[in-house]
Motif scaffolding. Structure first.
Motif, PDB file in Angstrom:
ATOM      1  N   ILE A 154       0.837  -1.201   0.000  1.00 53.77           N
ATOM      2  CA  ILE A 154       0.000   0.000   0.000  1.00 53.77           C
ATOM      3  C   ILE A 154       0.869   1.247   0.000  1.00 53.77           C
ATOM      4  CG2 ILE A 154      -1.607   1.371   1.390  1.00 53.77           C
ATOM      5  CD1 ILE A 154      -2.944  -1.226   2.244  1.00 53.77           C
ATOM      6  N   ILE A 155       1.887   1.274   0.847  1.00 51.00           N
ATOM      7  CA  ILE A 155       2.761   2.450   0.925  1.00 51.00           C
ATOM      8  C   ILE A 155       3.505   2.651  -0.384  1.00 51.00           C
ATOM      9  CG2 ILE A 155       4.834   3.376   2.039  1.00 51.00           C
ATOM     10  CD1 ILE A 155       3.849   2.057   4.634  1.00 51.00           C
ATOM     11  N   LEU A 156       3.982   1.563  -0.973  1.00 50.80           N
ATOM     12  CA  LEU A 156       4.728   1.681  -2.226  1.00 50.80           C
ATOM     13  C   LEU A 156       3.856   2.245  -3.338  1.00 50.80           C
ATOM     14  CD1 LEU A 156       7.439   1.134  -3.569  1.00 50.80           C
ATOM     15  CD2 LEU A 156       6.649  -1.169  -4.112  1.00 50.80           C
ATOM     16  N   MET A 157       2.639   1.708  -3.495  1.00 52.16           N
ATOM     17  CA  MET A 157       1.758   2.204  -4.545  1.00 52.16           C
ATOM     18  C   MET A 157       1.260   3.610  -4.235  1.00 52.16           C
ATOM     19  SD  MET A 157       1.969   0.016  -6.811  1.00 52.16           S
ATOM     20  CE  MET A 157       0.881   0.962  -7.877  1.00 52.16           C
ATOM     21  N   ALA A 158       0.992   3.900  -2.958  1.00 53.64           N
ATOM     22  CA  ALA A 158       0.549   5.243  -2.589  1.00 53.64           C
ATOM     23  C   ALA A 158       1.631   6.277  -2.887  1.00 53.64           C
ATOM     24  CB  ALA A 158       0.174   5.287  -1.109  1.00 53.64           C
ATOM     25  N   THR A 159       2.883   5.910  -2.662  1.00 57.76           N
ATOM     26  CA  THR A 159       3.989   6.818  -2.964  1.00 57.76           C
ATOM     27  C   THR A 159       4.071   7.105  -4.452  1.00 57.76           C
ATOM     28  OG1 THR A 159       5.248   5.995  -1.058  1.00 57.76           O
ATOM     29  CG2 THR A 159       6.482   7.137  -2.791  1.00 57.76           C
ATOM     30  N   LEU A 160       3.973   6.052  -5.267  1.00 57.19           N
ATOM     31  CA  LEU A 160       4.047   6.235  -6.722  1.00 57.19           C
ATOM     32  C   LEU A 160       2.876   7.070  -7.223  1.00 57.19           C
ATOM     33  CD1 LEU A 160       5.490   5.538  -9.348  1.00 57.19           C
ATOM     34  CD2 LEU A 160       4.136   3.442  -9.477  1.00 57.19           C
ATOM     35  N   VAL A 161       1.665   6.763  -6.746  1.00 57.92           N
ATOM     36  CA  VAL A 161       0.480   7.518  -7.171  1.00 57.92           C
ATOM     37  C   VAL A 161       0.582   8.971  -6.721  1.00 57.92           C
ATOM     38  CG1 VAL A 161      -2.009   7.750  -6.823  1.00 57.92           C
ATOM     39  CG2 VAL A 161      -1.028   5.501  -7.277  1.00 57.92           C
ATOM     40  N   THR A 162       1.102   9.198  -5.530  1.00 56.18           N
ATOM     41  CA  THR A 162       1.252  10.570  -5.034  1.00 56.18           C
ATOM     42  C   THR A 162       2.219  11.362  -5.902  1.00 56.18           C
ATOM     43  OG1 THR A 162       0.781   9.891  -2.760  1.00 56.18           O
ATOM     44  CG2 THR A 162       1.969  11.972  -3.059  1.00 56.18           C
ATOM     45  N   TRP A 163       3.337  10.763  -6.273  1.00 59.18           N
ATOM     46  CA  TRP A 163       4.292  11.456  -7.138  1.00 59.18           C
ATOM     47  C   TRP A 163       3.645  11.843  -8.466  1.00 59.18           C
ATOM     48  CZ3 TRP A 163       8.850   7.523  -6.277  1.00 59.18           C
ATOM     49  CH2 TRP A 163       9.482   7.830  -5.062  1.00 59.18           C
ATOM     50  N   VAL A 164       2.978  10.883  -9.099  1.00 56.43           N
ATOM     51  CA  VAL A 164       2.343  11.150 -10.392  1.00 56.43           C
ATOM     52  C   VAL A 164       1.264  12.214 -10.237  1.00 56.43           C
ATOM     53  CG1 VAL A 164       0.951  10.168 -12.254  1.00 56.43           C
ATOM     54  CG2 VAL A 164       2.873   8.861 -11.317  1.00 56.43           C
ATOM     55  N   GLY A 165       0.449  12.075  -9.189  1.00 56.82           N
ATOM     56  CA  GLY A 165      -0.637  13.032  -8.982  1.00 56.82           C
ATOM     57  C   GLY A 165      -0.142  14.438  -8.723  1.00 56.82           C
ATOM     58  N   LEU A 166       0.932  14.578  -7.942  1.00 60.51           N
ATOM     59  CA  LEU A 166       1.454  15.914  -7.637  1.00 60.51           C
ATOM     60  C   LEU A 166       2.078  16.564  -8.870  1.00 60.51           C
ATOM     61  CD1 LEU A 166       3.043  15.388  -4.093  1.00 60.51           C
ATOM     62  CD2 LEU A 166       0.929  16.594  -4.676  1.00 60.51           C
ATOM     63  N   ILE A 167       2.783  15.785  -9.678  1.00 55.83           N
ATOM     64  CA  ILE A 167       3.342  16.346 -10.916  1.00 55.83           C
ATOM     65  C   ILE A 167       2.211  16.762 -11.850  1.00 55.83           C
ATOM     66  CG2 ILE A 167       4.659  15.802 -12.992  1.00 55.83           C
ATOM     67  CD1 ILE A 167       6.453  14.047 -11.321  1.00 55.83           C
ATOM     68  N   TRP A 168       1.207  15.952 -11.951  1.00 57.38           N
ATOM     69  CA  TRP A 168       0.041  16.263 -12.791  1.00 57.38           C
ATOM     70  C   TRP A 168      -0.626  17.545 -12.290  1.00 57.38           C
ATOM     71  CZ3 TRP A 168      -4.581  12.283 -13.372  1.00 57.38           C
ATOM     72  CH2 TRP A 168      -5.501  12.786 -14.294  1.00 57.38           C
ATOM     73  N   GLY A 169      -0.877  17.632 -11.005  1.00 54.84           N
ATOM     74  CA  GLY A 169      -1.512  18.823 -10.453  1.00 54.84           C
ATOM     75  C   GLY A 169      -0.652  20.061 -10.591  1.00 54.84           C
ATOM     76  N   ALA A 170       0.664  19.902 -10.411  1.00 55.99           N
ATOM     77  CA  ALA A 170       1.566  21.052 -10.512  1.00 55.99           C
ATOM     78  C   ALA A 170       1.554  21.642 -11.917  1.00 55.99           C
ATOM     79  CB  ALA A 170       2.981  20.628 -10.125  1.00 55.99           C
ATOM     80  N   TRP A 171       1.644  20.794 -12.940  1.00 56.76           N
ATOM     81  CA  TRP A 171       1.629  21.300 -14.315  1.00 56.76           C
ATOM     82  C   TRP A 171       0.258  21.888 -14.676  1.00 56.76           C
ATOM     83  CZ3 TRP A 171       5.583  22.830 -16.729  1.00 56.76           C
ATOM     84  CH2 TRP A 171       6.811  22.166 -16.645  1.00 56.76           C
ATOM     85  N   MET A 204      11.256   6.700 -13.524  1.00 54.32           N
ATOM     86  CA  MET A 204      12.079   6.570 -12.331  1.00 54.32           C
ATOM     87  C   MET A 204      11.285   5.938 -11.185  1.00 54.32           C
ATOM     88  SD  MET A 204      14.260   9.567 -10.426  1.00 54.32           S
ATOM     89  CE  MET A 204      15.157   9.906 -11.929  1.00 54.32           C
ATOM     90  N   GLY A 205      10.023   6.342 -11.055  1.00 51.45           N
ATOM     91  CA  GLY A 205       9.178   5.771 -10.006  1.00 51.45           C
ATOM     92  C   GLY A 205       8.933   4.292 -10.210  1.00 51.45           C
TER      93      GLY A 205
END
Length: 361
Positions: A92-109, A174-175
């Protein structure tokens, strides 16, 4: 002539009229709040990704470490020490970390492209896009080359679109590579635990199994192998702190239990038996050094040292097997010098929601 134009706009050819009017339609209105927040979010996310995946001695990034801690504590609160629930923590932590990275980059752009009113235009009518359109554009630009429904006008926004594609290709890849590396390390973690538990379920049993009636010479080969495995595991824990959250359903596959048994066995061999029957000191010291390297990963994880050291090994069990030992008082004096080390060992076991060895059969 009284200033009458030589031609009326309505009489211009369509392509020339569009060329004259388009710049007026795409005049820029900057929204600094969206730009600043988007850029800040992008920088923080990239730093967290690079910190977690590339900085070997840095542990997890500030976002990743907090996310992992929250999830682990939530599962501990939900399931207590039930292994079935806690065994889900790592995935759960591993997938949550990957999803969080993708989501934050998506939201930032998305926020960055919201920083200009005309940063993105619809292809069919050159009208600025909505928030849904921005989300859509950033998503397909991150993961593909786009479908042409929207486009950035010439200039800085075209560069931003190119950087969006680059960030998606680089950091998402990388993720995913990080996930694969962690899964490989999890396999090594369980392999080490199984090797130790195969020798014995507690430190006394390990020492008894290594005794050949005269000395511990037969322990050299397995000890070297286990020390090498633990050294590798310690390095992987430093590189991938998320390994601490991979909880096994069975104590025989729990590295926290295995490290405790292994280190306590070395303590007995180094301080609990007379010098004349001990294995070669460099052999034991090398194994203890590997354990120490593993314990140093506590500084980068959720684990805290226990308030009190664990119960001491029982030398009477060794004496019953005919193994010569030092006196109880001599052994107790040596254990007093190892109080902090043994508190850390117990902290590893408690932090992984296990009990002090023996390992369950």
């Amino acid at each position: 002539m009284t200033g009458t134009p030589l031609y009326a706009a309505s009489t211009l050819p369509g392509s020339l009229h569009a060329a004259l009017v388009a710049p007026l339609q795409t005049s820029e209105t900057v929204r600094p709040l969206f730009l600043v927040v988007g850029l800040a979010l992008l920088v923080v996310t990239i730093v967290d990704i690079l910190w977690t995946t590339l900085w070997v001695d840095g542990g997890s990034g500030p976002l990743s470490s907090r996310l992992a801690t929250w999830i682990w504590r939530g599962l501990r609160h939900l399931g207590g020490t039930r292994s079935r629930i806690l065994s889900l923590a790592g995935p759960i932590i591993l997938m949550a970390t990957l999803v969080t990275w993708v989501g934050l980059i998506w939201g930032a752009w998305t926020l960055i492209f919201a920083g200009g009113e005309n940063a993105l235009l619809a292809t069919h009518d050159d009208v600025p896009v909505t928030w849904t359109g921005r989300l859509f554009f950033v998503a397909y630009t991150m993961f593909t080359m786009g479908n042409g429904d929207f486009y950035p006008p010439a200039g800085v926004w075209q560069v931003a679109a190119s950087l969006t594609t680059a960030s998606g290709m680089l950091f998402v890849t990388m993720g995913v590579s990080y996930v694969l590396s962690v899964l490989g390390a999890v396999s090594n973690k369980r392999s080490f635990a199984s090797s130790v538990s195969g020798m014995g379920t507690d430190s006394e049993t390990v020492v008894r199994s290594a005794w050949d009636g005269e000395d511990f010479d037969g322990l050299a080969l397995p000890l070297n192998s286990l020390a090498s495995q633990l050294e590798t595991l310690a390095d992987q824990h430093k590189s991938y702190p998320i390994l601490h959250y991979y909880h096994s359903e069975r104590s025989k596959q729990a590295s926290a239990m295995a490290v405790a048994v292994f280190d306590e066995s070395m303590t007995i061999l180094l301080f609990g038996v007379p010098a004349e029957v001990r294995p070669a000191p460099p052999l034991v010291e090398n194994a203890r050094s590997a354990s120490q390297n593993y314990l140093e990963t506590l500084n980068n994880s959720f684990i805290q040292s226990a308030e009190e050291p664990p119960p001491p090994p029982d030398l009477d069990r060794l004496r019953a097997a005919g193994i010569p030992t030092v006196t109880d008082s001599e052994f107790a004096a040596e254990l007093d010098e190892l109080t902090e080390r043994r508190r850390k060992l117990l902290g590893v076991v408690n932090g992984d929601a296990w009990h002090w060895p023996p390992i369950d059969k």
